[in-house]
Design an enzyme around this catalytic site. Structure first.
Site, mmCIF file in Angstrom:
data_model
loop_
_atom_site.group_PDB
_atom_site.id
_atom_site.type_symbol
_atom_site.label_atom_id
_atom_site.label_comp_id
_atom_site.label_asym_id
_atom_site.label_seq_id
_atom_site.Cartn_x
_atom_site.Cartn_y
_atom_site.Cartn_z
ATOM 1 N N PHE A 1 100.331 102.401 60.148
ATOM 2 C CA PHE A 1 100.424 102.257 61.570
ATOM 3 C C PHE A 1 100.097 100.887 62.734
ATOM 4 C CE2 PHE A 1 95.919 101.206 62.534
ATOM 5 C CZ PHE A 1 95.180 101.941 61.457
ATOM 6 N N LYS A 2 99.763 100.125 61.852
ATOM 7 C CA LYS A 2 99.327 98.526 62.735
ATOM 8 C C LYS A 2 100.406 98.435 63.834
ATOM 9 C CE LYS A 2 95.007 97.273 60.362
ATOM 10 N NZ LYS A 2 95.503 98.166 58.935
#
Ligand SMILES: *Cc1c(COP(=O)(O)O)cnc(C)c1O
Length: 465
Positions: free
Chosen positions: A111-112
């Protein structure tokens, strides 16, 4: 929009400057002076927007005109064009009113990418306008480094140096970082552990005299406000997809540094009807102990099957404390001073507010494996270990079956094949198509001694003129 420090002593900054800073000089983290709020009818009118269009609506008030509308739109458009799924953040159903929000469709499978693709393009834009160059220095135990490198590989005004503990990151994670061979990307394999990497970065930020005049360090970890801001968007996107604002939704978030779930809290503050926000931890459970028993004390780090959540102290929790203490910077300064002894105790009023806002749950390795197994058997859907922790926490703490429960899938299972194999899945999860050749790609990294002078000399010698 002005940005202020959680410890109340540093001067306020505007949007662009806050993006180019690390910690505030008083040791605090920056937050906007006030949060934008959207009405229910405004949120209702967004149901036809795609991800990028919605992102503009959420982000624009924070930028507050410092970047012209068309430019900000272009930055957002570019940032999500690298995602390989047209839905950007697709939802998958795994049970009755239970949903997985796939946040791993970006270039590095975690998700980063949502924040770091955006931050890379934003930096490029700001630095180009100012005719300025910066140095990014960051420590990683895996996911942050690869996402930051992928976000900055095309930035002409950024030299990025990422430190990882030599021999201690997984093969997939290392390859994702070291196979980026652009001239401005430098991977340092430090002869030490993750803590050594982090300490090195911290001291470098505190004393930047090793850099030439006019060059400064920029942070890519979640103390950078842009990271939190970009993550608010997917809470709105998923919530609206499942019927908000006409009905409430809940989220469960696998939590390490408290960045991701803090973005969820902000979505709620800004008007998204969120019923339950679940803090899911692994055995490094300081946040769960804090919420459930007012025990915010340091314990030794445990190496778990969900390494991206192996964190002793959550840096972004300070931002939450600032809100829980009604933005009393002096109180936060005192609290952080107390915590130097290894422990802090929240005042009753703050604790009860936290308990109204959050549920919490700890999930150990054994349970993580059985959840991966169980979900696969019942749905043929393969979870990564971090996501499995979020799902289990959701199932344990869930208060309503009529409110959709959205579990954030923070990584693709192929990023953590060891855990998936341990869970009894016979075959290793395959890397997505665009990464099939990952292990045959050329690698570039330098092994350096755990000595700050050696690292600083390396940076000075390798950054662009
Ligand atoms: C970084 C990370 C987390 C933790 O996110 P925080 O914002 O630090 O709470 C969880 N899962 C994965 C896969 C991560 O990479």
């Amino acid at each position: 929009m002005k940005y202020i420090s959680t410890r109340g002593e540093s001067p306020s900054l505007n949007f662009e400057d806050v993006i180019l800073t690390g910690l505030a000089e008083d040791g605090g983290l920056y937050l906007p002076e006030k949060f934008p709020e959207f009405s229910q009818s405004e949120i209702a009118s967004w149901s036809n927007l795609n991800y990028q269009e919605l992102a503009y609506k959420i982000i624009a008030p924070f930028v507050d005109g410092e970047i012209p509308k068309a430019d900000l739109k272009a930055i957002i458009e570019k940032s999500y064009s690298t995602f390989r799924h047209d839905g950007i953040a697709p939802l998958v159903q795994t049970g009755h009113n239970e949903w997985i929000l796939e946040l791993f469709q970006g270039p590095t499978l975690a998700f980063k990418d949502f924040a770091l693709q955006f931050l890379g393009n934003l930096l490029d834009y700001i630095l180009d306008k100012r005719q300025q160059k910066v140095v990014i220095m960051g420590a990683t135990s895996g996911d942050t480094g690869s996402a930051a490198i992928e976000g900055c590989r095309q930035c002409e005004n950024v030299d990025i140096f990422i430190l990882h503990p030599h021999g201690r990151v997984s093969d997939v994670q290392r390859k994702q970082m070291t196979s980026v061979i652009e001239k401005n990307v430098h991977n340092i394999a430090l002869q030490g552990n993750f803590d050594d990497c982090q300490k090195m970065v911290k001291s470098s930020f505190a004393d930047q005299s090793f850099l030439p005049d006019g060059r400064q360090l920029v942070a890519v970890n979640s103390i950078n406000w842009a990271r939190i801001m970009a993550q608010i968007v997917y809470y709105f996107y998923a919530g609206i997809s499942l019927g908000a604002p006409h009905r409430a939704v809940s989220f469960s978030v696998p939590t390490g540094n408290f960045g991701d779930i803090f973005a969820g809290y902000l979505a709620k503050r800004m008007g998204l009807p969120i019923e339950q926000l679940v803090i899911a931890t692994n055995d490094n459970d300081i946040l769960h102990r804090c919420i459930s028993a007012n025990d915010h004390s340091m314990k030794p780090l445990i190496h778990s099957l969900s390494p991206s959540m192996d964190i002793m102290v959550s840096s972004n929790f300070e931002r939450m404390l600032f809100e829980l203490y009604d933005r009393d910077g002096a109180a936060i300064k005192q609290l952080m001073e107390d915590f130097k002894s290894g422990e802090m105790v929240l005042k009753e009023e703050a604790l009860s507010k936290a308990r109204q806002l959050f549920s919490s749950c700890r999930v150990g390795d054994e349970k993580t494996l059985s959840v991966i197994q169980d979900v696969f058997e019942n749905t043929e859907y393969l979870l990564d270990p971090h996501t499995a922790i979020g799902l289990q926490a959701a199932r344990k703490t869930r208060r309503s079956m009529t409110t959709p429960m959205i579990c954030l899938a923070t990584a693709h299972p192929a990023k953590f094949p060891e855990a998936v194999k341990k869970a009894g899945q016979a075959k290793e999860p395959a890397l997505p198509h665009h990464m099939r050749d990952l292990f045959s790609r050329e690698e570039k990294f330098d092994v350096l001694e755990n000595d700050i002078k050696v690292v600083h000399d390396f940076i000075a010698a390798n950054m662009s003129a």
